[in-house]
Motif scaffolding. Sequence first.
Motif, short mmCIF file in Angstrom:
data_model
loop_
_atom_site.label_atom_id
_atom_site.label_comp_id
_atom_site.label_asym_id
_atom_site.label_seq_id
_atom_site.Cartn_x
_atom_site.Cartn_y
_atom_site.Cartn_z
N ARG A 1 3.78 26.05 8.64
CA ARG A 1 4.32 26.68 9.66
C ARG A 1 4.91 24.93 10.35
NH1 ARG A 1 2.81 27.11 15.68
NH2 ARG A 1 4.24 28.69 16.59
N ARG A 2 3.70 24.52 10.82
CA ARG A 2 3.86 23.04 10.98
C ARG A 2 5.54 22.01 10.31
NH1 ARG A 2 -1.16 19.80 11.18
NH2 ARG A 2 -0.03 18.70 13.10
N HIS A 3 5.27 22.00 9.18
CA HIS A 3 6.65 21.89 8.34
C HIS A 3 7.49 22.46 8.92
CE1 HIS A 3 4.72 17.75 6.57
NE2 HIS A 3 3.12 19.52 6.69
N GLY A 4 7.65 23.34 8.27
CA GLY A 4 8.65 24.25 8.95
C GLY A 4 9.56 23.85 10.53
N LEU A 5 8.78 23.99 11.01
CA LEU A 5 9.17 24.06 12.96
C LEU A 5 9.50 22.64 12.61
CD1 LEU A 5 6.44 25.99 14.76
CD2 LEU A 5 8.83 26.68 14.40
N ALA A 6 9.05 20.98 12.22
CA ALA A 6 9.47 20.36 12.52
C ALA A 6 10.55 20.24 11.31
CB ALA A 6 8.07 19.15 11.59
N THR A 7 11.31 21.05 10.21
CA THR A 7 12.61 20.62 10.04
C THR A 7 13.36 21.58 10.84
OG1 THR A 7 11.21 20.77 8.07
CG2 THR A 7 13.96 21.11 7.91
N LEU A 8 12.87 22.69 11.63
CA LEU A 8 13.92 22.98 11.88
C LEU A 8 14.74 22.59 13.88
CD1 LEU A 8 13.20 27.27 11.66
CD2 LEU A 8 14.70 25.77 10.51
N LEU A 9 13.68 21.51 14.26
CA LEU A 9 13.72 20.56 15.22
C LEU A 9 14.53 19.61 15.32
CD1 LEU A 9 10.34 20.80 16.77
CD2 LEU A 9 12.42 21.66 18.03
N ARG B 1 1.03 -1.05 -0.13
CA ARG B 1 -0.05 0.06 -0.13
C ARG B 1 0.66 0.94 -0.31
NH1 ARG B 1 -4.68 1.43 4.64
NH2 ARG B 1 -5.51 3.46 3.33
N SER B 2 0.60 2.22 -0.63
CA SER B 2 0.97 3.53 -0.94
C SER B 2 0.56 4.19 0.29
CB SER B 2 0.23 4.03 -2.27
OG SER B 2 0.55 3.95 -3.42
N ARG B 3 1.98 5.19 1.30
CA ARG B 3 2.29 5.74 1.77
C ARG B 3 1.82 5.89 2.74
NH1 ARG B 3 5.19 10.91 -0.42
NH2 ARG B 3 3.58 11.38 1.25
N LEU B 4 1.34 5.15 3.65
CA LEU B 4 0.61 4.92 4.34
C LEU B 4 0.54 5.25 6.20
CD1 LEU B 4 -2.00 3.16 6.01
CD2 LEU B 4 0.14 1.62 6.26
N ILE B 5 2.19 5.14 6.79
CA ILE B 5 2.80 6.13 7.52
C ILE B 5 2.96 7.46 7.17
CG2 ILE B 5 4.83 6.67 9.05
CD1 ILE B 5 4.75 3.56 8.87
N THR B 6 3.14 7.72 5.91
CA THR B 6 3.75 8.95 5.25
C THR B 6 2.67 9.92 5.26
OG1 THR B 6 3.78 8.66 3.53
CG2 THR B 6 6.20 8.92 4.39
N ASP B 7 1.31 9.55 4.65
CA ASP B 7 -0.22 10.08 5.37
C ASP B 7 -0.87 10.27 6.28
OD1 ASP B 7 0.48 10.49 2.42
OD2 ASP B 7 -1.35 8.22 1.66
N ALA B 8 -0.58 9.47 7.43
CA ALA B 8 -0.88 9.33 8.59
C ALA B 8 -0.01 10.15 9.55
CB ALA B 8 -1.44 8.03 8.85
N LEU B 9 0.58 10.54 9.21
CA LEU B 9 1.73 10.66 10.00
C LEU B 9 2.89 12.10 9.62
CD1 LEU B 9 3.35 8.41 12.52
CD2 LEU B 9 1.17 9.92 12.89
N PRO B 10 1.81 13.08 9.30
CA PRO B 10 2.57 14.22 7.81
C PRO B 10 3.87 15.02 8.23
CG PRO B 10 0.25 14.56 8.09
CD PRO B 10 0.64 13.87 8.98
N VAL B 11 3.35 15.61 9.89
CA VAL B 11 4.09 16.37 10.37
C VAL B 11 5.16 15.61 10.93
CG1 VAL B 11 4.72 17.88 12.26
CG2 VAL B 11 2.99 17.90 10.85
N GLN B 12 4.99 14.23 12.28
CA GLN B 12 6.59 13.68 12.22
C GLN B 12 7.19 12.85 10.58
OE1 GLN B 12 3.42 13.28 12.76
NE2 GLN B 12 2.37 12.69 15.05
N ASN B 13 7.04 12.87 10.17
CA ASN B 13 7.42 12.21 8.17
C ASN B 13 7.92 13.07 8.33
OD1 ASN B 13 7.96 10.83 6.39
ND2 ASN B 13 7.44 12.19 5.18
N THR B 14 8.25 14.49 8.35
CA THR B 14 9.01 16.12 7.30
C THR B 14 10.22 15.86 8.86
OG1 THR B 14 7.54 17.33 7.02
CG2 THR B 14 9.46 18.43 7.73
#
Length: 293
Positions: free
Chosen positions: A238-246, A181-194
């Motif tokens: 903002r959420r993905h940007g902060l995740a990357t900086l963290l 199945r395609s992108r199961l984890i990344t779709d469910a947890l997009p910010v954590q994936n970033t």
Amino acid sequence: DCSTRDDPRPACRKYEGNPRFRLLVNETNAGVATVFNRGLAAAGGEYILLMHSDARLDPECIAHLAEAMQADASVGAVQGKVLSSERPNIIQSVDQPTIDYLVAPLHGFGHGEEDRGQYDQPREVFDAWLACMMVRRSVVEKIGLFDPVYFFCYEDVDLGWRMWLAGHRIIFVPEARAWHRSRLITDALPVQNTYYNARNLLLTLLKNYGWRQLLVLFPCTFVLVLGRGVASLLLGNRRHGLATLLAVGWILAHPRYIWQKRRRVQRLRRVPDSTVQRLMAKPSLRVYLRRLR
């Protein structure tokens, strides 16, 4: 792994009393790397199959993978041809979604293509994908298990890189087919994936490259990751940007851990970086700019 939706225990009751079957259940969410480590530690046999819970194997898949391992003692891991569960004749990967010299993730060969037999020749690949991967126990014991700090993302890239550095090959086995199945984890947890993608990308590079390549390439990768985080903030994500900086902050805050892991990996080295880089893609500025959108 502490699933709140799909408890495996009812489905496994038919195996009760079978001495060859063991169900391991985590009471807390331990992450992909730790889950596979627990399975590797519990499993018997010289060849161990690793697969995602959302993958389905062809009946002959395991036999083809094992035959490829038996045919060449230098092979540390193999991967089958992974097709899409939603579109069964469309390729997801004929090797793990690969990386370039800067360790940035790219789609593997054949991604999204119709399977017409165009990738039906065995070949060396950089690393194998956990959707359908078989490893040699003796090699894993030699190079170490998955790094548990990864949680998910890049844990298989790191393992594959260590295999190559230790002088073991990784092979794509086209006859071994699986549907995933395609992108199961990344779709469910997009910010954590970033977050884990950015952090583990930098960590993998720091652990595995030799000093010369590290000094040349790490500054480029660091600037790209940092720039992506800043760009995401400026573009309103903002959420993905902060995740990357963290993620960048974690790298800067853990030099001792990274140094200890690097020393262990470099002790395994039997081949130069050039042996591994021939299986990577060349960096593309167009790819990086596309990701900033």
